[in-house]
Structure formats: C-alpha cells, structure tokens
Design a protein around this motif. Structure first.
Motif, PDB file in Angstrom:
ATOM      1  N   ASN A  31      38.532  11.204 -15.044  1.00  0.00           N
ATOM      2  CA  ASN A  31      38.324   9.911 -14.362  1.00  0.00           C
ATOM      3  C   ASN A  31      38.778   9.951 -12.912  1.00  0.00           C
ATOM      4  N   LEU A  32      39.926  10.607 -12.710  1.00  0.00           N
ATOM      5  CA  LEU A  32      40.438  10.727 -11.339  1.00  0.00           C
ATOM      6  C   LEU A  32      39.486  11.530 -10.473  1.00  0.00           C
ATOM      7  N   GLN A  33      38.948  12.595 -11.019  1.00  0.00           N
ATOM      8  CA  GLN A  33      38.005  13.420 -10.253  1.00  0.00           C
ATOM      9  C   GLN A  33      36.716  12.639  -9.943  1.00  0.00           C
ATOM     10  N   GLU A  34      36.274  11.794 -10.903  1.00  0.00           N
ATOM     11  CA  GLU A  34      35.078  10.969 -10.649  1.00  0.00           C
ATOM     12  C   GLU A  34      35.358   9.935  -9.542  1.00  0.00           C
ATOM     13  N   ASP A  35      36.553   9.307  -9.606  1.00  0.00           N
ATOM     14  CA  ASP A  35      36.926   8.349  -8.542  1.00  0.00           C
ATOM     15  C   ASP A  35      36.973   9.045  -7.188  1.00  0.00           C
ATOM     16  N   ARG A  36      37.502  10.263  -7.193  1.00  0.00           N
ATOM     17  CA  ARG A  36      37.581  11.001  -5.922  1.00  0.00           C
ATOM     18  C   ARG A  36      36.189  11.293  -5.385  1.00  0.00           C
ATOM     19  N   ASP A  37      35.298  11.673  -6.282  1.00  0.00           N
ATOM     20  CA  ASP A  37      33.929  11.988  -5.851  1.00  0.00           C
ATOM     21  C   ASP A  37      33.245  10.745  -5.257  1.00  0.00           C
ATOM     22  N   ILE A  38      33.508   9.567  -5.863  1.00  0.00           N
ATOM     23  CA  ILE A  38      32.927   8.302  -5.339  1.00  0.00           C
ATOM     24  C   ILE A  38      33.472   8.018  -3.942  1.00  0.00           C
ATOM     25  N   LEU A  39      34.797   8.187  -3.776  1.00  0.00           N
ATOM     26  CA  LEU A  39      35.398   7.942  -2.471  1.00  0.00           C
ATOM     27  C   LEU A  39      34.892   8.930  -1.438  1.00  0.00           C
ATOM     28  N   VAL A  78      35.730   3.260  11.213  1.00  0.00           N
ATOM     29  CA  VAL A  78      36.862   4.168  11.467  1.00  0.00           C
ATOM     30  C   VAL A  78      38.054   3.769  10.614  1.00  0.00           C
ATOM     31  N   GLU A  79      38.321   2.494  10.557  1.00  0.00           N
ATOM     32  CA  GLU A  79      39.437   2.007   9.751  1.00  0.00           C
ATOM     33  C   GLU A  79      39.167   2.238   8.266  1.00  0.00           C
ATOM     34  N   LYS A  80      37.922   2.006   7.825  1.00  0.00           N
ATOM     35  CA  LYS A  80      37.570   2.229   6.416  1.00  0.00           C
ATOM     36  C   LYS A  80      37.729   3.692   6.042  1.00  0.00           C
ATOM     37  N   ILE A  81      37.250   4.590   6.928  1.00  0.00           N
ATOM     38  CA  ILE A  81      37.361   6.033   6.645  1.00  0.00           C
ATOM     39  C   ILE A  81      38.815   6.442   6.516  1.00  0.00           C
ATOM     40  N   GLU A  82      39.663   5.927   7.415  1.00  0.00           N
ATOM     41  CA  GLU A  82      41.077   6.264   7.347  1.00  0.00           C
ATOM     42  C   GLU A  82      41.697   5.795   6.036  1.00  0.00           C
ATOM     43  N   LYS A  83      41.334   4.577   5.637  1.00  0.00           N
ATOM     44  CA  LYS A  83      41.852   4.065   4.359  1.00  0.00           C
ATOM     45  C   LYS A  83      41.349   4.894   3.191  1.00  0.00           C
ATOM     46  N   LEU A  84      40.056   5.226   3.220  1.00  0.00           N
ATOM     47  CA  LEU A  84      39.483   6.039   2.123  1.00  0.00           C
ATOM     48  C   LEU A  84      40.120   7.424   2.067  1.00  0.00           C
ATOM     49  N   LYS A  85      40.363   8.028   3.216  1.00  0.00           N
ATOM     50  CA  LYS A  85      40.995   9.352   3.249  1.00  0.00           C
ATOM     51  C   LYS A  85      42.397   9.300   2.644  1.00  0.00           C
ATOM     52  N   LYS A  86      43.096   8.196   2.960  1.00  0.00           N
ATOM     53  CA  LYS A  86      44.440   8.060   2.374  1.00  0.00           C
ATOM     54  C   LYS A  86      44.359   7.921   0.859  1.00  0.00           C
ATOM     55  N   ARG A  87      43.349   7.174   0.397  1.00  0.00           N
ATOM     56  CA  ARG A  87      43.175   7.030  -1.060  1.00  0.00           C
ATOM     57  C   ARG A  87      42.782   8.362  -1.681  1.00  0.00           C
ATOM     58  N   ILE A  88      41.929   9.132  -1.008  1.00  0.00           N
ATOM     59  CA  ILE A  88      41.534  10.457  -1.519  1.00  0.00           C
ATOM     60  C   ILE A  88      42.740  11.381  -1.589  1.00  0.00           C
ATOM     61  N   GLU A  89      43.578  11.325  -0.531  1.00  0.00           N
ATOM     62  CA  GLU A  89      44.790  12.160  -0.544  1.00  0.00           C
ATOM     63  C   GLU A  89      45.690  11.767  -1.715  1.00  0.00           C
ATOM     64  N   SER A  90      45.788  10.464  -1.936  1.00  0.00           N
ATOM     65  CA  SER A  90      46.602   9.998  -3.058  1.00  0.00           C
ATOM     66  C   SER A  90      46.014  10.481  -4.392  1.00  0.00           C
ATOM     67  N   LEU A  91      44.674  10.410  -4.511  1.00  0.00           N
ATOM     68  CA  LEU A  91      44.009  10.892  -5.736  1.00  0.00           C
ATOM     69  C   LEU A  91      44.196  12.394  -5.905  1.00  0.00           C
ATOM     70  N   ASP A  92      44.134  13.123  -4.787  1.00  0.00           N
ATOM     71  CA  ASP A  92      44.327  14.590  -4.868  1.00  0.00           C
ATOM     72  C   ASP A  92      45.708  14.924  -5.424  1.00  0.00           C
ATOM     73  N   ARG A  93      46.704  14.182  -4.941  1.00  0.00           N
ATOM     74  CA  ARG A  93      48.054  14.429  -5.456  1.00  0.00           C
ATOM     75  C   ARG A  93      48.137  14.085  -6.944  1.00  0.00           C
ATOM     76  N   GLU A  94      47.484  12.968  -7.332  1.00  0.00           N
ATOM     77  CA  GLU A  94      47.489  12.555  -8.731  1.00  0.00           C
ATOM     78  C   GLU A  94      46.751  13.571  -9.604  1.00  0.00           C
ATOM     79  N   ILE A  95      45.588  14.045  -9.085  1.00  0.00           N
ATOM     80  CA  ILE A  95      44.807  15.060  -9.845  1.00  0.00           C
ATOM     81  C   ILE A  95      45.615  16.337 -10.009  1.00  0.00           C
ATOM     82  N   GLN A  96      46.288  16.741  -8.921  1.00  0.00           N
ATOM     83  CA  GLN A  96      47.105  17.964  -8.994  1.00  0.00           C
ATOM     84  C   GLN A  96      48.213  17.816 -10.039  1.00  0.00           C
TER      85      GLN A  96
END
Length: 586
Positions: A406-414, A322-340
C-alpha cells in the motif's frame, strides 16, 4: 424722486428772480456749487417745502429795497409726474400743484405759518408725500455731511433717501398688485405655446418681474444706506467713553460690522482658506507621488505593462505548483522512510518465521522423542506446533507485506502527481521566459508583486487626486471663498495668530456697547428712520415673495438664463407666430 429745479426770489445772494435747473432731460445732475453754497441750497429747499420760522426768514431775506418779493419754488420729479411747491415767505401762502403730460391739479393752497403754535393742515397733506415732515430731522441728518464738505450731489442723494420712501412704498404696492393681476391670467407651467394672447401675458409678467427685481435691489441699497445712517446718528448721540475709545482704537476698520456675523464668517473664511491650502498641499504631494510611480512603472517595470491578464494567472499557478511539488516531495520522502522501515520489518519477520519452522520445530520434535520415546505422541505434537508457528508468523508477515504494498502504491501516486506538476511547470516555462529557472522566477515574482502594488497605489492616488480637485472646484466652496475675500480682505488679517481672541474681544466690546445703547433713549431722528427701515424690510420681503411666485408660475428655474434672454426668446416667438399667421406687428 428728484429735485428738478429751484426758483428763488428775494433770498440773500439771489435778490432777483433766479431759476436753477439741477437735472437735464435724462434726469442727470448738471448743477454743482461750491461747498460754501451747498448748505444754503439745502436749507432753501427744506425751507420752501417745510417752511421757515421768523428768525430763519430774517437770516435768508435779501434786501427788500431791491426786491419786495420773497418767494421760492421747488419742482420734484415723480416718475412721469412733477410736484410743484411754491411758498411766499412774506404772506406764508403756499401752493402745491401735481402735473403730468396730460393734466395738472392743485393738491393744496392756503396759509402755512410755522411758529404760530397752531396745527398745520399743510403738513397733514405733506405726510402723504414725505414720511418725515420735521425739518429739524433732515438738518440733523445732513449736518455732518455738510460739515464734511460733501458735494451738492451727495447731499441731494441723502435728501432723496429721506424724501422718497412713501413714493417707493406706494410704487411697491402698485407693482405687487399688477403682478398678482397679470399672474392670475396666465396658466401655470411652460410657455412653449402658440397662443399669442398667452405669450403676451407671459411677456407682460416677465416685464413686471424685471421691475420687481429692479425695485427690490433699489430698496435693499436704500435700506443699507438707512441702517448706516442710523448707526452713524446713534454713534453721534452716544457718549464717547472708554468702551468707544477701545473700539475705535483697536477695531476702526470693522467697528460698524455685525460682530456675531463677522466672527462667524471670518472664522469660516479662515477655515476654508486652511482647507484649501491643505487640499492644495495634499494634491501637490499626490502629484509628486504619482510622478515617481509613473517613472518607476515606465523605466523599471515597463515589461509588465504589456503582460496579458493570463500571465498573472499562470504565474500564480506556477507558484502554487512549486509549493505543491515541495509538499509532495516531502510526503514521498516520508513514505520512502516508512517503506524502508516496513521492508526491514518484512525481512526480519520472514527470517523469524523460517527460524521457528526450520530450527525450533525439529528441535522440539527431537526433545519430545527423547522425553516420551514414542513416535505416536511426537508426530501430532510436532505437527501442531509447526502449524501454530506458520499461522502466527505467517499472518503477521503477510500483514507487513500488505502494508508495504500500500505504501509503495501511495508513493507511486504521489510520484505521478509530481511528474504531472513538473510537466505542467515545463509547459509554463516554455510559454513564459521568466519561469525558466527558480531564481529567475523569484526575481520576476518579486518585481511583479511590486508592479501590482504600485498600480494599486497609483489607482488609489488618482481617485484621491480626482476627489481633491472636485472639492476645490465645487462652486459653493469657490464662490463662498471668493465672497469672503471680497467682503473682508481689506478689513481684517485672517493670518494673525490671535484672530479668534481678537474677534471674541470685538464681540464682547460690541455687546457692551449695545447694553449702553439700550440704556440711552433713541433720538427722534433714529425712531423715524427705524420706522422707514422696518417698512422697507417688509416691502423687500414681499417683493422677494412675488419674485418666487412669478418664477414658480412660469417655471423659470428650468431655463437657467437671465430674464432678459427669456424675454427676448418670448418676443421672438411672438413675432414668429405673427409672421406665420400673417398678423402685422410693430
């Protein structure tokens, strides 16, 4: 040593020849008199043994007209021997005869005049039998007991206490020699042997050990009586001053106790009682806590009692996921903002590149033509500027595109990691009912944590409970407490609030009394009794050493049973060996 009989002739009240038997065939006292005659019998016995002066003869002499003889005979029992002492008070002739079942022999015969001022050979002989030959000392020792109206048996017991030291000390020496002689013939170590001679010697040594223990106990009892007698006589000779009055008024029950020993043992006793009470209260409190925890575990948290060990591991994994998923979601959100942001940059630079190539380059071509009016100069320049624009804006635009990729690939991995964790969570939810939703899981997580904490507390309390019970059950603790209770409960109240100050004052008074006693010379009777007391202590120590030596030689410590049982076992073993060997036995 016991007085067996007394024969009187010509004494007041006993004008005719009279024989009084004090003991029966089992050496038990069978004669008693009233308190008025007790003093007469004691003085008559001492008079026959040690003599009467002229004044005492007149006091004890009966009517010469009724009986012209004035004699006395005392018979003393010494184990298997009898000592006869007969005195003729008219002629001052005395005869002593020592008899046993096989023979008899005279040990003294002659005159013994008490008050002629000359030496008395009879007393020199008597010193080999009695440690004290001064009659006045016996009378002084027995004076208070006679005045207190004690029975004849009690008076004779005090007399025997003074009569028997030489006899008992000789008996001690003989017993120690016997122990040494027998022990030297025995091989040290265990006695599980088939050698009858060796076993017979072991049996003989065990019998000697029994006698050693019995005699040592007897000497200790006599020593205690002597010390009490010494203290009593000292008190009698001391001046009853203010210190004595203070002692008797405030410390009547404990006045004869050793002050230092009493203080130390009583305070230790109180500490042990407090420790016992503290441990019992703590044990009671622990029992109450354990009962509450047991009820909670049984009623509120019973569902966790049967959980297998893997449940706790899975819950831990679920919580970590649960904690890992929350951290990963935050990283994905951060990547989404960066990708945008990068997409906006990518589109902007793309439009800029097209603007420069499609608008700025033609405009520059037209302006150059107007300025130079020559196509040969304009075409190379326009071509050169177009290449520059394409290279600059195209390279930066391509760089933004690579970064965006690269950002999109990182997002896909997360995202894949999140999906994998969700699948793992889904499998755990299927396995455990309490993981079906986050709210349910949080409730069970808190309850399980409480369950674990209670179990850990329960184990610690059980360990502490076992330790307290072990402390309370320790033989040294329990026996010491019981000994102190028996010794002092009737003498002092350990619950009094001023106990330590009370004992300190007692020690101070006793010390002051000791200093007073040191300034007063010891009465002769005390010196004589102290001499006997010292010899008894020496004999007791030697008997103790003999006991330890025999016990060590036979390794008795390994059997942990009374000597009587060991003796019985050795006796049975001897008989069994004799039976097997065909040897007759009694």
């Amino acid at each position: 040593m016991r007085i067996q009989s007394l024969q009187l002739s010509g004494f007041k009240g006993f004008d005719q020849n009279t024989t009084i038997n004090f003991l029966d065939e089992h050496q038990n006292l069978v004669f008693e008199s009233d308190s008025e005659n007790n003093q007469f019998f004691i003085q008559a016995i001492l008079g026959i043994i040690f003599g009467l002066n002229a004044e005492e003869k007149l006091a004890f002499r009966g009517d010469p007209k009724v009986n012209q003889t004035f004699t006395g005979l005392v018979s003393l029992v010494l184990d298997q021997k009898v000592l006869l002492i007969e005195r003729d008070f008219e002629t001052d002739v005395i005869a002593c005869l020592l008899t046993d079942p096989q023979s008899s022999r005279p040990i003294f015969q002659g005159k013994d005049i008490v008050d002629n001022g000359f030496s008395r050979p009879y007393l020199d002989m008597l010193r080999s039998i009695f440690p004290i030959v001064d009659k006045s000392i016996y009378l002084e020792v027995l004076e208070d007991e006679i005045s207190e109206g004690k029975s004849l048996g009690e008076l004779l017991a005090s007399l025997y206490l003074l009569f028997s030291p030489s006899f008992k000390l000789n008996k001690t020496r003989a017993l120690l020699n016997q122990a040494e002689s027998v022990a030297s013939e025995i091989l040290p170590g265990k006695f599980e042997t088939n050698d009858i001679q060796q076993l017979m010697r072991v049996k003989e040594l065990l019998l000697v050990l029994q006698k050693v223990n019995s005699l040592r106990t007897e000497l200790i009892e006599d020593l205690n009586k002597l010390n009490h007698l010494i203290q009593k006589i000292r008190q009698k000779h001391l001046h009853k001053d203010r210190v004595h009055k203070n002692l008797e008024d405030s410390y009547q029950a404990i006045k004869d106790q050793n002050p230092i020993l009493l203080r130390a043992e009583v305070l230790l006793w109180k500490s042990l009682e407090q420790l016992k009470k503290q441990n019992e209260n703590e044990l009671k409190d622990i029992d109450n806590q354990l009962e509450v925890i047991e009820q909670t575990l049984k009623i509120d948290l019973s569902e966790y009692e049967q959980l297998p060990p893997e449940a706790e591991r899975d819950i831990k994994i679920y919580h970590e996921n649960v904690e890992k998923i929350e951290k990963l979601k935050k990283r994905i959100e951060s990547l989404d903002r960066e990708i945008q942001l990068q997409e906006v940059k990518y589109k902007t630079w793309k439009n800029v590149k097209y603007f420069f190539v499609g608008v700025i380059s033609p405009l520059a071509f037209i302006l150059s033509y107007i300025a130079f009016n020559s196509w040969l100069l304009i075409i190379p320049e326009a071509f050169f500027f177009s290449l520059i624009f394409l290279f600059l804006f195209g390279h930066y635009h391509s760089k933004i595109g690579d970064k965006l990729l690269n950002l999109q690939e990182d997002r896909d991995i997360l995202v894949k990691k999140v999906n994998d964790l969700k699948n793992e969570q889904h499998q755990l939810q299927k396995k455990w009912y309490f993981l079906k939703d986050d709210k349910h899981f949080q409730i069970h997580k808190d309850r399980l944590l409480k369950y674990k904490e209670l179990k850990a507390t329960y184990r610690k309390l059980k360990q502490k409970e076992a330790q307290l019970k072990e402390n309370l059950a320790q033989p040294s603790f329990r026996d010491q407490l019981e000994n102190f209770r028996k010794k002092y409960h009737h003498l002092i109240d350990i619950n009094r609030p001023d106990l330590e100050a009370y004992l300190d004052k007692f020690v101070a008074i006793k010390n002051e009394l000791n200093s007073i006693e040191m300034k007063i010379p010891e009465p002769p009777v005390v010196k004589e009794l102290q001499k006997i007391s010292h010899e008894y202590r020496t004999a007791i120590q030697k008997l103790k050493e003999a006991h330890n030596s025999i016990s060590e030689r036979l390794n008795l410590h390994q059997y942990n049973m009374p000597i009587e049982q060991i003796l019985d076992a050795v006796d049975r073993r001897i008989k069994n060996i004799e039976l097997k060997s065909g040897i007759p036995f009694e």
